[in-house]
Design a protein around this motif. Structure first.
Motif, short mmCIF file in Angstrom:
data_model
loop_
_atom_site.label_atom_id
_atom_site.label_comp_id
_atom_site.label_asym_id
_atom_site.label_seq_id
_atom_site.Cartn_x
_atom_site.Cartn_y
_atom_site.Cartn_z
N GLY A 11 0.79 -1.22 0.00
CA GLY A 11 0.00 0.00 0.00
C GLY A 11 0.82 1.27 0.00
N LYS A 12 0.29 2.29 0.74
CA LYS A 12 0.92 3.60 0.77
C LYS A 12 2.32 3.55 1.34
CE LYS A 12 -2.37 5.29 3.21
NZ LYS A 12 -3.14 6.21 4.07
N ALA A 13 2.53 2.72 2.34
CA ALA A 13 3.85 2.66 2.97
C ALA A 13 4.89 2.22 1.96
CB ALA A 13 3.82 1.69 4.16
N ALA A 14 4.56 1.22 1.13
CA ALA A 14 5.52 0.74 0.14
C ALA A 14 5.76 1.80 -0.93
CB ALA A 14 5.01 -0.55 -0.49
N ASP A 15 4.70 2.46 -1.37
CA ASP A 15 4.86 3.48 -2.40
C ASP A 15 5.74 4.62 -1.93
OD1 ASP A 15 3.21 1.99 -3.99
OD2 ASP A 15 1.39 3.10 -3.45
N ALA A 16 5.53 5.06 -0.67
CA ALA A 16 6.35 6.14 -0.13
C ALA A 16 7.78 5.70 0.08
CB ALA A 16 5.74 6.64 1.18
N ALA A 17 7.95 4.48 0.60
CA ALA A 17 9.29 4.00 0.90
C ALA A 17 10.11 3.80 -0.37
CB ALA A 17 9.22 2.69 1.68
N ALA A 18 9.43 3.51 -1.49
CA ALA A 18 10.16 3.29 -2.73
C ALA A 18 10.94 4.52 -3.15
CB ALA A 18 9.18 2.89 -3.84
N SER A 19 10.46 5.69 -2.74
CA SER A 19 11.15 6.93 -3.08
C SER A 19 12.02 7.42 -1.92
CB SER A 19 10.12 8.01 -3.43
OG SER A 19 9.26 8.26 -2.33
N GLY A 20 12.18 6.58 -0.89
CA GLY A 20 13.00 6.96 0.25
C GLY A 20 12.31 7.91 1.20
N ALA A 21 10.97 7.99 1.12
CA ALA A 21 10.22 8.92 1.95
C ALA A 21 9.38 8.15 2.96
CB ALA A 21 9.32 9.80 1.09
N PHE A 22 9.05 8.80 4.08
CA PHE A 22 8.18 8.21 5.07
C PHE A 22 6.72 8.46 4.72
CE2 PHE A 22 12.15 8.72 7.35
CZ PHE A 22 12.21 7.58 8.15
N PRO A 23 5.85 7.46 4.87
CA PRO A 23 4.43 7.72 4.71
C PRO A 23 4.01 8.83 5.66
CG PRO A 23 4.85 5.36 4.78
CD PRO A 23 6.15 6.04 5.13
N PRO A 24 3.29 9.84 5.18
CA PRO A 24 3.01 11.03 5.99
C PRO A 24 1.97 10.80 7.08
CG PRO A 24 1.87 11.16 3.89
CD PRO A 24 2.73 9.93 3.82
N GLY A 25 1.99 11.70 8.07
CA GLY A 25 0.97 11.73 9.10
C GLY A 25 1.09 10.68 10.17
N ILE A 26 2.23 9.99 10.25
CA ILE A 26 2.42 8.92 11.23
C ILE A 26 3.73 9.16 11.98
CG2 ILE A 26 2.80 6.43 11.55
CD1 ILE A 26 1.07 5.94 9.10
N ARG A 27 3.72 8.91 13.29
CA ARG A 27 4.95 9.01 14.08
C ARG A 27 5.71 7.70 13.93
NH1 ARG A 27 5.49 9.50 19.34
NH2 ARG A 27 3.59 8.35 19.86
N TRP A 28 6.74 7.71 13.07
CA TRP A 28 7.54 6.52 12.82
C TRP A 28 8.72 6.47 13.78
CZ3 TRP A 28 5.18 3.08 10.08
CH2 TRP A 28 4.30 3.46 9.06
N THR A 29 9.07 5.26 14.23
CA THR A 29 10.18 5.09 15.15
C THR A 29 10.94 3.80 14.86
OG1 THR A 29 10.80 4.83 17.49
CG2 THR A 29 8.67 3.94 16.84
N ARG A 30 12.25 3.84 15.06
CA ARG A 30 13.09 2.64 14.97
C ARG A 30 13.21 1.95 16.32
NH1 ARG A 30 15.55 -0.72 11.79
NH2 ARG A 30 17.62 -0.44 12.72
N ALA A 31 12.76 2.62 17.39
CA ALA A 31 12.94 2.07 18.72
C ALA A 31 12.27 0.71 18.87
CB ALA A 31 12.38 3.04 19.77
N LEU A 32 11.20 0.47 18.12
CA LEU A 32 10.45 -0.77 18.25
C LEU A 32 10.89 -1.84 17.26
CD1 LEU A 32 7.03 1.05 18.57
CD2 LEU A 32 8.25 -0.09 20.43
#
Length: 686
Positions: A11-32
């Motif tokens: 979905g959207k996450a894959a499409d955004a990640a393909a361009s090296g961008a984060f899917p917008p509007g979400i607090r993303w973290t590597r901590a988990l």
């Protein structure tokens, strides 16, 4: 780790990640995700595991009666680095103790007689009311006093809840593991006999279904062991025991059924067997020895460093496996580096450890005047140790899907080579699951060499540069949840475990700059490699008791990128502190481990440096002098193995991997959680 599922939730996450961008509007973290996915994954690696990841998290949320909205993006890959939706993973909000009517009645029958204890009925009643109204104001999650009815209420609720869900897992686990082993073995045989790509995809779908069924209880197992550990710490605080945060680690030692240590024993036995054979090639061994070799490979050949399917497994390289087995046999005879400090072999010391008994006796003796608290402690100790064993087994055997999945993917890669789309079968790992399926279903021609080369270069660049920082997102609504079938009733039927600002996941460490003497202590002044591991009587993990550590920090503080930098001398780090995971001191050159091949580079007395404390690397613990890792907690799989081997370990050291080069001298103090960089100290002195 599924084998090419037919419908990946990209979905959207894959499409955004393909361009090296984060899917917008979400607090993303590597901590988990940093501990499980310490390196960037290949496109096929992530698109194969994403649905398993997604289903596991949603299953846990449903189990807790707070299902996640189907529209919620749970994870994404940006340049191969895996990030999680911080709000969707807010287990403090999702993990609640929920009791049925019968359990509530039994709990009230226990609590009511306790209202007359201690300071008297009215004071106790006010304390209970305060706990139900504002539990965060209490000294601990179990109240303020050991003789308080609050402890009977909160502890009784936790005990009933864990007994119910834990009992379900205990009863089901043997059959779940047996079914998984049997089904994966059967699918592996069928995959070996099939070359037709549509049939391979169908088998991959079956393998995926088995993996999802196996992974579903993962977070429940994790939660049970973490809640048990958390409640034991609270009891230790109420009893005013020294260093309460170290208690779970000390109770976790000497697990007789530890799957990782069982593998190490079998590896050493294989080494002894190999040494007695007339040939270095297992296929030329006599039938009994060859049968033993094949049985070992069936049970342990699935092991690999990390979760990216492009990495070969241990069983795919017999020569290297035999080299590691011979080394393990030699270490079993000599005791490795550990024997210099203890005078005995590491596995023997592990099995003779009396640390859990000491820890258990100290707790139960301190709680003896309070039968309710003592009974709760006995239940929690047994639950913790049982679920540590189950968790270790679950993690250890997850990789059984690796060999058949890699074989299946290799056959699909060969098909794409035949069609002229790929130059080599292994190039398939630089395509996504969706792309592989589309290529197989369309009769098209044309080489993808340029695309493959671009993605390989981008992956290498991402690995060098490290994970990108997610954009700040303000005023984000919590991940939407839909009400489940579970009935939500008022306290005490429903209680939030993490009500004091701590995240589930065990004690974590804060990280800040602190002035530390740059000079090594007198006992560590001699040059060269050395280790100073405590003997059985000295095994006292201090958990988070180091001067720059505090319990109650968030998981983000443990593995995030927002920590303060370590103390530096003229721009170079002098000292860094993290989670004190296994006590003792060690000194030696850094040895960075990422692949199977790296294991052969480990020399006696090296300090092992890893991004994640994966127990895969623990087969070289006997010859090491210390362990440091970017991620991890005191109950991480690798931390448990380190304590069994009395290997000094410090975890949660943000950025340590990128700061160090192979051979750089290090001094590790696993008791205080300190890592000293002598080369920086020398530069400061000059």
């Amino acid at each position: 780790m599924s084998a090419l599922p037919p419908c990946c939730p990209e979905g959207k996450a894959a499409d955004a990640a393909a361009s090296g961008a984060f899917p917008p509007g979400i607090r993303w973290t590597r901590a988990l995700t940093a501990e499980r996915y310490p390196f960037p994954l290949s496109p096929l690696g992530w698109s194969n595991i994403q649905e398993v990841f997604d289903r596991g998290v949603r299953s846990f949320a449903e189990f807790m009666g707070r299902p996640l909205d189907a529209r919620t993006e749970l994870a994404c890959s940006v340049n191969g680095w895996i990030y999680a939706n911080a709000d969707a993973f807010d287990f403090k909000q999702r993990f609640k103790v929920r009791l049925g009517i019968g359990e509530q009645i039994g709990l009230l029958a226990e609590v009511l007689p306790r209202l007359g204890d201690g300071p008297g009925f009215w004071k106790n009643l006010r304390a209970v009311a305060r706990f139900l109204r504002a539990p965060e104001t209490m000294r601990t999650r179990l109240g303020d006093r050991l003789d308080s009815p609050v402890l009977a209420l909160a502890g009784g609720a936790v005990r009933r809840f864990l007994a119910r869900i834990g009992g379900d897992v205990r009863r089901a686990w043997p059959s779940v593991l047996a079914r998984f082993k049997t089904r994966v073995a059967a699918l592996a045989e069928r995959i070996a006999q099939v070359d037709d790509w549509p049939a391979l995809l169908a088998l991959g779908d079956e393998l995926r279904a088995e993996m999802i069924a196996y992974i579903e209880p993962d977070l429940v197992i994790f939660a049970v062991r973490e809640v048990a550990a958390l409640m034991l710490i609270e009891l230790a605080r109420l009893a005013e025991l020294p260093d309460p945060t170290s208690l779970p680690a000390r109770l976790a030692a000497g697990l007789d059924e530890n799957a990782t240590l069982a593998f190490h024993r079998r590896l050493a036995e294989l080494g002894h067997l190999a040494a007695s054979q007339p040939s270095a090639r297992p296929e030329e061994w006599p039938p009994p020895a060859r049968a033993a070799w094949e049985a070992f490979c069936r049970e342990f050949g699935h092991l690999a460093p990390g979760w990216d399917l492009r990495f070969p497994t241990l069983g795919e390289d017999p020569e290297r496996l035999l080299t590691l087995a011979r080394a393990a046999a030699a270490e079993a005879r000599t005791g490795g580096v550990a024997s210099e400090a203890r005078g005995t072999g590491p596995l023997a010391a592990a099995t003779r450890s009396d640390e859990p008994a000491h820890a258990r006796n100290s707790v139960l003796t301190a709680l003896a005047p309070w039968p309710v608290a003592r009974g709760l402690a006995e239940f929690l100790i047994e639950t913790l140790r049982t679920f540590l064993i189950i968790d270790e087994e679950h993690h250890f055997y997850t990789g059984l899907v690796f060999p058949p999945t890699r074989r299946l993917i290799g056959k699909l890669g060969t098909e794409l080579v035949r069609r002229g789309r790929l130059a080599r079968p292994e190039d398939i790992y630089w395509l996504t699951d969706r792309e592989v399926r589309d290529l197989l279903r369309r009769d098209q021609h044309g080489s993808l060499d340029e695309l493959i080369s671009q993605r390989q270069r981008a992956h290498d660049r991402a690995a060098r540069e490290g994970p990108p920082t997610p954009p700040a997102v303000e005023n984000v609504a919590r991940a939407p949840a839909r009400e489940g079938r579970a009935t939500v009733v008022a306290s005490p039927a429903e209680m939030t475990i993490a009500s004091h600002g701590e995240s589930l996941g065990g004690p974590t460490a804060s990280f800040r700059e602190e002035r530390v003497s740059p000079h090594p202590p007198a006992e560590a002044a001699s040059p060269g490699r050395s280790t100073d591991r405590p003997g059985d009587g000295e095994m006292r993990p201090n958990g988070l008791s180091g001067t720059c550590l505090r319990s109650g920090a968030s998981t983000d503080e443990q593995t995030g990128d927002d920590r303060a930098p370590p103390l530096r001398a003229r721009g170079r780090p002098v000292c860094q502190r993290g989670v004190a995971a296994s006590p003792g001191k060690g000194r030696g050159p850094a040895r960075k481990l990422a692949t199977i091949a790296d294991l052969e580079r480990v020399e006696p007395g090296d300090i092992l440096v890893v991004r994640s404390p994966d127990p895969f690397f623990s087969m070289v613990f006997p010859r090491a002098a210390g362990l440091v890792a970017e991620t991890g907690s005191v109950l991480s799989h690798g931390a448990i193995a380190a304590r069994e081997y009395r290997l000094p370990a410090v975890l949660g050291l943000a950025g340590i991997w990128d700061r160090l080069v192979d051979g750089e001298p290090l001094e590790v103090d696993g008791t205080t959680g300190t890592v000293l960089f002598p080369s920086a100290t020398a530069a400061e002195d000059r």
